[in-house]
Design a protein around this motif. Structure first.
Motif, PDB file in Angstrom:
ATOM      1  N   GLY A 263       0.675  -1.154   0.072  1.00 41.84           N
ATOM      2  CA  GLY A 263       0.182  -0.058  -0.208  1.00 41.84           C
ATOM      3  C   GLY A 263       0.695   1.331   0.204  1.00 41.84           C
ATOM      4  N   PHE A 275      -3.121   1.142  -3.838  1.00 36.76           N
ATOM      5  CA  PHE A 275      -2.589  -0.287  -3.383  1.00 36.76           C
ATOM      6  C   PHE A 275      -2.464  -1.072  -4.658  1.00 36.76           C
ATOM      7  N   SER A 299      -3.625  -7.164  -1.636  1.00 36.35           N
ATOM      8  CA  SER A 299      -3.519  -5.668  -1.804  1.00 36.35           C
ATOM      9  C   SER A 299      -4.950  -5.043  -1.549  1.00 36.35           C
ATOM     10  N   MET A 303      -6.296  -2.359   1.534  1.00 38.52           N
ATOM     11  CA  MET A 303      -6.890  -1.272   1.005  1.00 38.52           C
ATOM     12  C   MET A 303      -8.264  -1.018   1.941  1.00 38.52           C
ATOM     13  N   HIS A 306      -7.166  -0.116   5.105  1.00 36.77           N
ATOM     14  CA  HIS A 306      -7.062   1.481   5.314  1.00 36.77           C
ATOM     15  C   HIS A 306      -8.433   2.309   5.351  1.00 36.77           C
TER      16      HIS A 306
END
Length: 355
Positions: A263, A275, A299, A303, A306
């Motif tokens: 990321g 990402f 990935s 995300m 996050h």
């Protein structure tokens, strides 16, 4: 319920293939979980766009991206276009203009994956790489090109602010996740100006986190320790180049590049974070349908964490592990015969039962 707006840049090589599978998994969650909504908009920017238009993205490309919640990026790189174009006219402008100064890369051996090492202890740590300056600063030049006295200068830029913010991010992550140690990558015995500043700032930040040990290792020794005692690491913080090299080595220890997500984070969320898998465009296998999509799917899990949905992020990783452990649907790099699409579909089906 607000839907997350995700910009999808499939890019070059295997990028479109693996990104399609990551989107498939996210759409499966979207269909199954009533507390989650996501919308995608795809941007066909990259080498093909460059060959048709003379630029990697439109002049207003960054303006088009800045209002999204996050960016899911496939890959960049094509033998028909110089690397200085593909990298410095697409991915670097996004990273730098959107202040994505934290690059995070998990080094984690998932259940069912055999390491190249004889050591069977758990490998599970996070590397935070400074992502905005360092050795990848575009400062320098060439003199006397094509002449016998030709020379090149590439300057490394290390700032107090840059080191301080990546170090704080690493220590705060360690504190939040109950880690007891942060390891700093340096080479201040030989690179006496920039790396000495790095050491001083990291040590200063560490004083604010008295419950977390700071371990500092020279980069050459640290690379050896990654192989000799990978189980001893919890959080690693490194400059741009050092972090890039260390994480590729780390990827090799836990299943290869097809197993390694990343990321590019703007912690303040003033701009979207991006990402991507770390494997690049892999032109040698592009179009064959055998690329491993796990790194890109993972990935997408980073995300979601996050974006404030760690529960869904954990579900994706569990789904990946279940598919690996069953060993029925794996790409050739993991010893299987399945296609990229088949692996993505298998993970999507698993995740439906976990969310």
């Amino acid at each position: 319920m607000k839907a997350f707006k995700i910009a999808v840049l499939p890019g070059d090589g295997i990028g479109p293939e693996v990104t399609k599978e990551a989107v498939k998994v996210l759409e499966a969650i979207n269909q199954q979980n009533s507390t989650f909504a996501i919308e995608f908009k795809e941007f066909e920017w990259g080498s093909e766009y460059y060959l048709a238009n003379g630029q990697m993205m439109p002049d207003d490309g960054l303006d088009q991206l800045k209002n999204f919640d996050a960016i899911l990026f496939g890959a960049v790189g094509d033998k028909r276009v110089p690397d200085r174009v593909t990298i410095w006219e697409l991915i670097m402008p996004i990273r730098k203009n959107f202040q994505q100064y934290v690059n995070m890369r998990p080094i984690k051996r998932l259940a069912g994956i055999e390491s190249l090492l004889k050591n069977e202890q758990a490998i599970d740590f996070m590397v935070f790489r400074e992502n905005a300056e360092g050795e990848y600063s575009n400062i320098g030049g060439r003199l006397y090109e094509q002449q016998s006295q030709e020379m090149a200068i590439q300057n490394t830029v290390i700032t107090k602010q840059g080191v301080e913010r990546i170090a704080k991010y690493a220590f705060e992550y360690a504190e939040k996740h109950n880690k007891s140690k942060v390891t700093s990558a340096t080479k201040s015995n030989a690179i006496i100006h920039s790396m000495k500043l790095w050491d001083e700032v990291v040590e200063s930040v560490a004083k604010d986190y008295g419950n977390i040990e700071l371990e500092s290792n020279f980069i050459d020794a640290l690379a050896a320790y990654f192989v000799m005692r990978p189980e001893s690491f919890e959080v690693v913080v490194a400059s741009n180049l050092f972090g890039d090299i260390l994480t590729d080595l780390g990827a090799a220890l836990v299943g290869g590049m097809g197993m390694s997500p990343s990321g590019n984070i703007n912690p303040e969320k003033e701009f979207p974070s991006m990402f991507e898998a770390i494997h690049g465009s892999a032109p040698d296998i592009a179009g064959k349908g055998i690329a491993n999509p796990i790194a890109q799917i993972w990935s997408a899990a980073l995300m979601l964490e996050h974006l404030g949905r760690p529960d869904l992020s954990v579900a994706i990783v569990k789904a990946i592990e279940q598919v690996i452990q069953e060993r029925n649907v794996l790409t050739p790099d993991l010893g299987g015969t399945s296609t990229t699409q088949e692996v993505g579909s298998a993970i999507a089906e698993k995740v439906k039962h976990l969310v």
